[in-house]
Design an enzyme around this catalytic site. Structure first.
Site, mmCIF file in Angstrom:
data_model
loop_
_atom_site.group_PDB
_atom_site.id
_atom_site.type_symbol
_atom_site.label_atom_id
_atom_site.label_comp_id
_atom_site.label_asym_id
_atom_site.label_seq_id
_atom_site.Cartn_x
_atom_site.Cartn_y
_atom_site.Cartn_z
ATOM 1 N N ASP A 1 0.813 -1.225 0.000
ATOM 2 C CA ASP A 1 0.000 0.000 0.000
ATOM 3 C C ASP A 1 0.842 1.269 0.000
ATOM 4 O O ASP A 1 0.309 2.366 0.177
ATOM 5 C CB ASP A 1 -0.909 0.022 1.242
ATOM 6 C CG ASP A 1 -1.975 -1.040 1.150
ATOM 7 O OD1 ASP A 1 -2.291 -1.458 0.008
ATOM 8 O OD2 ASP A 1 -2.470 -1.474 2.195
ATOM 9 N N HIS B 1 28.519 7.227 -11.212
ATOM 10 C CA HIS B 1 27.187 7.290 -10.586
ATOM 11 C C HIS B 1 27.145 6.357 -9.377
ATOM 12 O O HIS B 1 26.198 5.587 -9.216
ATOM 13 C CB HIS B 1 26.101 6.911 -11.596
ATOM 14 C CG HIS B 1 25.919 7.933 -12.671
ATOM 15 N ND1 HIS B 1 25.306 7.660 -13.870
ATOM 16 C CD2 HIS B 1 26.270 9.237 -12.733
ATOM 17 C CE1 HIS B 1 25.288 8.751 -14.630
ATOM 18 N NE2 HIS B 1 25.874 9.718 -13.951
ATOM 19 N N ASP C 1 28.571 14.387 -4.699
ATOM 20 C CA ASP C 1 27.791 15.030 -5.769
ATOM 21 C C ASP C 1 26.357 15.038 -5.270
ATOM 22 O O ASP C 1 25.694 13.998 -5.272
ATOM 23 C CB ASP C 1 27.953 14.230 -7.073
ATOM 24 C CG ASP C 1 27.195 14.865 -8.245
ATOM 25 O OD1 ASP C 1 26.325 15.730 -8.024
ATOM 26 O OD2 ASP C 1 27.490 14.468 -9.396
ATOM 27 N N ASP D 1 22.893 21.221 -8.295
ATOM 28 C CA ASP D 1 23.682 20.028 -8.662
ATOM 29 C C ASP D 1 25.145 20.388 -8.425
ATOM 30 O O ASP D 1 25.737 21.110 -9.230
ATOM 31 C CB ASP D 1 23.394 19.684 -10.135
ATOM 32 C CG ASP D 1 24.150 18.451 -10.606
ATOM 33 O OD1 ASP D 1 24.817 17.798 -9.786
ATOM 34 O OD2 ASP D 1 24.083 18.152 -11.815
ATOM 35 N N HIS E 1 33.221 12.177 -19.247
ATOM 36 C CA HIS E 1 31.842 12.699 -19.288
ATOM 37 C C HIS E 1 31.829 14.140 -19.792
ATOM 38 O O HIS E 1 32.878 14.754 -20.005
ATOM 39 C CB HIS E 1 31.152 12.571 -17.926
ATOM 40 C CG HIS E 1 31.836 13.271 -16.783
ATOM 41 N ND1 HIS E 1 31.805 14.632 -16.623
ATOM 42 C CD2 HIS E 1 32.557 12.791 -15.731
ATOM 43 C CE1 HIS E 1 32.450 14.958 -15.518
ATOM 44 N NE2 HIS E 1 32.939 13.860 -14.961
ATOM 45 N N HIS F 1 25.438 20.495 -18.207
ATOM 46 C CA HIS F 1 24.101 20.279 -18.775
ATOM 47 C C HIS F 1 23.187 21.379 -18.277
ATOM 48 O O HIS F 1 23.471 22.025 -17.264
ATOM 49 C CB HIS F 1 23.573 18.896 -18.343
ATOM 50 C CG HIS F 1 23.705 18.630 -16.864
ATOM 51 N ND1 HIS F 1 22.804 19.091 -15.948
ATOM 52 C CD2 HIS F 1 24.670 17.998 -16.136
ATOM 53 C CE1 HIS F 1 23.182 18.733 -14.722
ATOM 54 N NE2 HIS F 1 24.330 18.073 -14.802
ATOM 55 N N HIS G 1 18.860 17.325 -15.155
ATOM 56 C CA HIS G 1 19.265 17.425 -16.559
ATOM 57 C C HIS G 1 18.057 18.082 -17.237
ATOM 58 O O HIS G 1 17.116 17.409 -17.636
ATOM 59 C CB HIS G 1 19.595 16.063 -17.147
ATOM 60 C CG HIS G 1 20.874 15.497 -16.565
ATOM 61 N ND1 HIS G 1 21.524 14.423 -17.094
ATOM 62 C CD2 HIS G 1 21.631 15.884 -15.510
ATOM 63 C CE1 HIS G 1 22.626 14.163 -16.383
ATOM 64 N NE2 HIS G 1 22.701 15.033 -15.402
ATOM 65 N N GLU H 1 31.219 21.075 -14.744
ATOM 66 C CA GLU H 1 31.627 19.965 -13.894
ATOM 67 C C GLU H 1 32.730 19.069 -14.453
ATOM 68 O O GLU H 1 32.514 17.895 -14.705
ATOM 69 C CB GLU H 1 30.404 19.117 -13.546
ATOM 70 C CG GLU H 1 29.534 18.694 -14.737
ATOM 71 C CD GLU H 1 28.379 17.780 -14.298
ATOM 72 O OE1 GLU H 1 28.662 16.772 -13.630
ATOM 73 O OE2 GLU H 1 27.224 18.072 -14.634
ATOM 74 N N TYR I 1 39.448 10.877 -13.216
ATOM 75 C CA TYR I 1 39.202 9.616 -12.513
ATOM 76 C C TYR I 1 40.293 8.635 -12.928
ATOM 77 O O TYR I 1 40.361 8.253 -14.092
ATOM 78 C CB TYR I 1 37.814 9.068 -12.886
ATOM 79 C CG TYR I 1 36.746 10.158 -12.812
ATOM 80 C CD1 TYR I 1 36.090 10.446 -11.620
ATOM 81 C CD2 TYR I 1 36.461 10.949 -13.938
ATOM 82 C CE1 TYR I 1 35.159 11.477 -11.549
ATOM 83 C CE2 TYR I 1 35.542 11.976 -13.869
ATOM 84 C CZ TYR I 1 34.893 12.242 -12.676
ATOM 85 O OH TYR I 1 33.982 13.265 -12.606
ATOM 86 N N ARG J 1 35.879 15.469 -8.930
ATOM 87 C CA ARG J 1 34.992 16.268 -9.777
ATOM 88 C C ARG J 1 34.682 17.551 -9.002
ATOM 89 O O ARG J 1 34.576 17.520 -7.770
ATOM 90 C CB ARG J 1 33.689 15.517 -10.116
ATOM 91 C CG ARG J 1 32.728 16.306 -10.984
ATOM 92 C CD ARG J 1 31.654 15.430 -11.652
ATOM 93 N NE ARG J 1 30.768 14.734 -10.740
ATOM 94 C CZ ARG J 1 30.854 13.456 -10.436
ATOM 95 N NH1 ARG J 1 31.796 12.684 -10.966
ATOM 96 N NH2 ARG J 1 29.997 12.900 -9.588
ATOM 97 N N GLU K 1 31.920 20.631 -9.348
ATOM 98 C CA GLU K 1 30.713 20.986 -10.111
ATOM 99 C C GLU K 1 30.023 22.184 -9.481
ATOM 100 O O GLU K 1 29.693 22.173 -8.293
ATOM 101 C CB GLU K 1 29.739 19.795 -10.134
ATOM 102 C CG GLU K 1 28.428 20.093 -10.863
ATOM 103 C CD GLU K 1 27.545 18.869 -11.031
ATOM 104 O OE1 GLU K 1 27.643 17.933 -10.214
ATOM 105 O OE2 GLU K 1 26.745 18.860 -11.984
#
Ligand code: GLY
Ligand code: MN
Ligand code: MN
Length: 464
Positions: free
Chosen positions: A38, A239, A266, A277, A360, A364, A371, A411, A415, A432, A434
């Site tokens: 539920d 990710h 991130d 972001d 990457h 964006h 995004h 960003e 790596y 990173r 960003e």
């Protein structure tokens, strides 16, 4: 509720529809999604629907006639359901509260649509993102056609409403800019809180808790996307998420934060429907090692190059190529890319050898969605030969020119995974940085710089 903001957006949509030949536009909000038994996933309105209504209840539709009128279909008042699930605005007060011309119970949808589509030149609806919508529209069109003997004509055209809405959403109005500034501030404060709380021995999810605390205490509805809290080598998983039965999918993992390692976060919040972001990468024990600092400063220099090209007149991809150039030069300098086999920076950029360490994009559009909606290419320009980012040349439309009011992320990252030809001191370093940028007439305004970014500033904050 600033009803005039939404009314003026609806008026602009109607004007755009008129300019394109007229018709009726229809737009549902998002469906409710069951989680198990539920329980439901927390409801999140459809971004475009919210953009035009400010209405966050499920079970609602907006109809816009190009001539300028608006109709909302929404859930009826229901004492029993409101006792269990909460308040409903209801059609009797919705029109006045939301500044919409007319409101009706959503149960009338199948009756209202064939009526309102009669004799319209076109029906506009989003072609993607709503399961089953195209079939529903076809059903309503069939119902209109079945009345053709009474002289009623069905729309001859089906057109994609997203084309109109995405372009509008790309340029943020003053109301949106204010919300995005606040989303940036809260997101940045959450990063500061996590840096302050960080110490060896904590686990990733404990830093996630700090982020969530800051988001919610500041009035954000929560994270704008699953927060990434990546200790040490996990930072090299772009990710990175928990993904375990105990911790659930989506959210930080349980790896221990170790002295001498980096932590990459991130994370951004959703405030008033708008996302921030933000990524910061900081040393778990408050001091970067020489190797970490070297790569960090390289990424920061790449970000600075990208920021300086985030201004009107530059193209969206100019900042990406600027960041790539800085990173490639640095990677060659440090011996992470081998000059003898790969050549100079032009070669590394042309054949995409940098992708081994930077795989990457550099940013964006950002807005209601992380995004966000909006075309990336200059559709009104002729195709040109250009790099495809994978080491090949292609002929396609250039990336579009930046203009004031656009909001985007910047960003870059690096790596480094272990490999026989990579010096061990770089292994497992993932960085990173960003930030969120509003394009202004002069350049850009960074909305997320409440979180320190220079290594000295981060170390100073963590010492406190
Ligand atoms: N956090 C998602 C992204 O950076 O695109
Ligand atoms: Mn991003
Ligand atoms: Mn991000």
């Amino acid at each position: 509720m600033p009803t005039d903001v939404y009314a003026s957006r609806r008026a602009r949509v109607c004007a755009a529809l008129r300019a394109a030949g007229g018709g009726l536009a229809l737009l549902p909000t998002a469906p409710e999604r069951p989680r198990n038994a539920d329980s439901e996933h927390p409801f999140r309105h459809d971004s475009a629907f919210f953009y035009l209504t400010g209405f966050a209840e499920p079970g609602a539709w907006l109809l816009l006639d190009a001539a300028g009128s608006s109709l909302l279909l929404c859930r009826p008042k229901d004492t029993e359901r409101e006792i269990w699930d909460g308040y409903r605005l209801g059609p009797d007060t919705a029109a006045a509260t939301l500044g919409i011309d007319e409101a009706l119970p959503v149960a009338l949808l199948d009756e209202v649509l064939p009526e309102r589509l009669a004799n319209q030149p076109a029906v506009w609806f989003p072609f993607g993102g709503h399961d089953g919508l195209a079939a529903q529209v076809n059903g309503w069109l069939a119902a209109v056609r079945s009345r053709s003997r009474s002289g009623i004509e069905a729309p001859a055209q089906q057109r994609d409403l997203a084309v109109v809405l995405d372009e509008m959403r790309l340029f943020k109005d003053a109301h949106e800019v204010a919300l995005m500034r606040r989303a940036g501030e809260i997101g940045a404060a959450a990063h500061v809180r996590a840096m302050r709380a960080c110490r060896p021995g904590l686990r990733e999810y404990e830093l996630e808790a700090e982020l969530l605390h800051e988001f919610r205490r500041s009035g954000a509805s929560g994270p704008a996307y699953n927060s990434i809290v990546a200790a040490g080598r996990n930072a090299c998983i772009l990710h990175y998420q928990a993904g375990s039965a105990e911790l659930g999918l989506g959210g930080a993992g349980d790896a221990e934060l170790e002295a001498g390692e980096l932590c990459l976060i991130d994370a951004g919040c959703e405030y008033g429907g708008y996302a921030s972001d933000i990524t910061r990468t900081f040393p778990v024990n408050g001091r970067y090692t020489p190797a970490q600092r070297t790569l960090y400063e390289l990424v920061l220099t790449a970000q600075e190059a990208a920021i300086s090209l985030t201004r009107p007149g530059a193209r969206k991809l100019d900042s990406h190529w600027a960041a790539i150039r800085v990173l490639s030069e640095g990677l060659l300098e440090l011996g992470l890319l081998d000059r003898n086999t790969l050549g100079g920076v032009d070669d590394v950029v042309a054949n995409a050898a940098y992708r081994r360490f930077y795989m990457h994009g550099t940013g964006h559009w950002l807005g209601l969605d992380v995004h966000d909606a909006g075309e990336y290419s200059a559709l009104d320009e002729a195709p040109v030969e250009q790099a495809d980012g994978m080491g090949q040349r292609v002929v396609k439309k250039p990336s579009r020119l930046l203009q004031p009011g656009m909001v985007l992320t910047i960003e870059p990252g690096l790596y480094v995974r272990p490999a026989p030809d990579v010096d061990e001191r770089w292994w497992h370093i993932g960085i990173r940085i960003e930030d969120d940028a509003l394009v202004t007439p002069e350049g850009c305004e960074l909305l997320s710089r409440g979180a320190p970014v220079r290594p000295d500033d981060i170390e100073a904050l963590m010492r406190k």
